[in-house]
Write a protein that holds these residues in place. Structure first.
Motif, mmCIF file in Angstrom:
data_model
loop_
_atom_site.group_PDB
_atom_site.id
_atom_site.type_symbol
_atom_site.label_atom_id
_atom_site.label_comp_id
_atom_site.label_asym_id
_atom_site.label_seq_id
_atom_site.Cartn_x
_atom_site.Cartn_y
_atom_site.Cartn_z
ATOM 1 N N ALA A 18 0.823 -1.216 0.000
ATOM 2 C CA ALA A 18 0.000 0.000 0.000
ATOM 3 C C ALA A 18 0.857 1.266 0.000
ATOM 4 O O ALA A 18 0.647 2.152 -0.839
ATOM 5 N N PRO A 19 1.856 1.404 0.896
ATOM 6 C CA PRO A 19 2.692 2.601 0.800
ATOM 7 C C PRO A 19 3.550 2.612 -0.462
ATOM 8 O O PRO A 19 3.854 3.680 -0.993
ATOM 9 N N ALA A 20 3.913 1.449 -0.966
ATOM 10 C CA ALA A 20 4.693 1.396 -2.203
ATOM 11 C C ALA A 20 3.871 1.893 -3.391
ATOM 12 O O ALA A 20 4.398 2.563 -4.285
ATOM 13 N N PHE A 75 16.905 6.419 -7.304
ATOM 14 C CA PHE A 75 15.849 6.499 -6.299
ATOM 15 C C PHE A 75 14.661 5.635 -6.700
ATOM 16 O O PHE A 75 14.100 4.900 -5.879
ATOM 17 N N MET A 76 14.289 5.695 -7.957
ATOM 18 C CA MET A 76 13.156 4.888 -8.428
ATOM 19 C C MET A 76 13.469 3.399 -8.361
ATOM 20 O O MET A 76 12.679 2.604 -7.837
ATOM 21 N N LEU A 77 14.603 3.000 -8.885
ATOM 22 C CA LEU A 77 14.948 1.580 -8.897
ATOM 23 C C LEU A 77 15.192 1.048 -7.485
ATOM 24 O O LEU A 77 14.759 -0.057 -7.147
ATOM 25 N N GLY A 78 15.889 1.813 -6.662
ATOM 26 C CA GLY A 78 16.146 1.383 -5.292
ATOM 27 C C GLY A 78 14.876 1.298 -4.469
ATOM 28 O O GLY A 78 14.705 0.366 -3.670
ATOM 29 N N GLY A 79 13.977 2.239 -4.648
ATOM 30 C CA GLY A 79 12.710 2.206 -3.919
ATOM 31 C C GLY A 79 11.834 1.042 -4.335
ATOM 32 O O GLY A 79 11.198 0.397 -3.498
ATOM 33 N N MET A 80 11.809 0.752 -5.629
ATOM 34 C CA MET A 80 11.025 -0.391 -6.094
ATOM 35 C C MET A 80 11.623 -1.700 -5.587
ATOM 36 O O MET A 80 10.894 -2.622 -5.203
ATOM 37 N N ALA A 81 12.938 -1.788 -5.563
ATOM 38 C CA ALA A 81 13.585 -2.994 -5.040
ATOM 39 C C ALA A 81 13.288 -3.155 -3.548
ATOM 40 O O ALA A 81 13.016 -4.271 -3.077
ATOM 41 N N ALA A 82 13.307 -2.064 -2.800
ATOM 42 C CA ALA A 82 12.990 -2.132 -1.367
ATOM 43 C C ALA A 82 11.539 -2.552 -1.145
ATOM 44 O O ALA A 82 11.249 -3.333 -0.232
#
Length: 153
Positions: free
Chosen positions: A92-94, A124-131
């Motif tokens: 949900a937050p993602a 930032f986009m790729l790292g956030g999606m991976a997280a």
């Protein structure tokens, strides 16, 4: 004592024409609890706010700001997972985070963009999606610090 024996209790045999019961879903296939829907919506709004703040911070302070934005995003995703104890708690937050990034990067009718093409934004986009994927696919949550849920203690 009487010579009569009591009849034994027996369970009726299952009917052959009864419809099979549907198994309960697990993970993302489970039906969400209606009482948790406002919590999921709140997490999505918080994810959008963290996405907006992270985009601004990573652009302003490149090496450290990028790290701070990624840690904040991962902390929110993991916190949502632990708070709700469901995979949807991390997703949900993602979803709110990703929606905020898409809106910010969409551009305007005049051809302007809110942010330019930079390496930090891509990371930032790729790292956030991976997280987000890592937090949503955790197999088990850690035990509580009080040890209330452990067996054999």
């Amino acid at each position: 004592m009487s010579s009569k024996q009591r009849p034994r209790a027996s369970s009726p045999s299952p009917r052959g024409d009864a419809p099979a019961a549907r198994p309960a879903g697990t993970g993302l296939a489970a039906v969400p609890d209606p009482a948790r829907i406002p919590l999921y919506l709140g997490l999505a709004v918080l994810g959008a706010a963290v996405g907006l703040a992270g985009t601004l911070v990573q652009a302003a302070l490149f090496p450290g700001g990028l790290l701070l934005a990624l840690v904040a995003s991962a902390g929110l995703f993991y916190g949502g997972r632990v708070l709700t104890r469901t995979q949807l708690g991390a997703l949900a937050p993602a979803a709110g985070w990703l929606l905020a990034l898409i809106v910010l990067l969409g551009g305007r009718p005049e051809g302007d963009y809110v942010f330019g093409d930079e390496l930090g934004l891509t990371l930032f986009m790729l790292g956030g999606m991976a997280a987000a994927v890592m937090c949503a696919t955790l197999s088990r949550l850690p035990y509580s610090a009080t040890g209330a849920g452990r067996t054999g203690a």
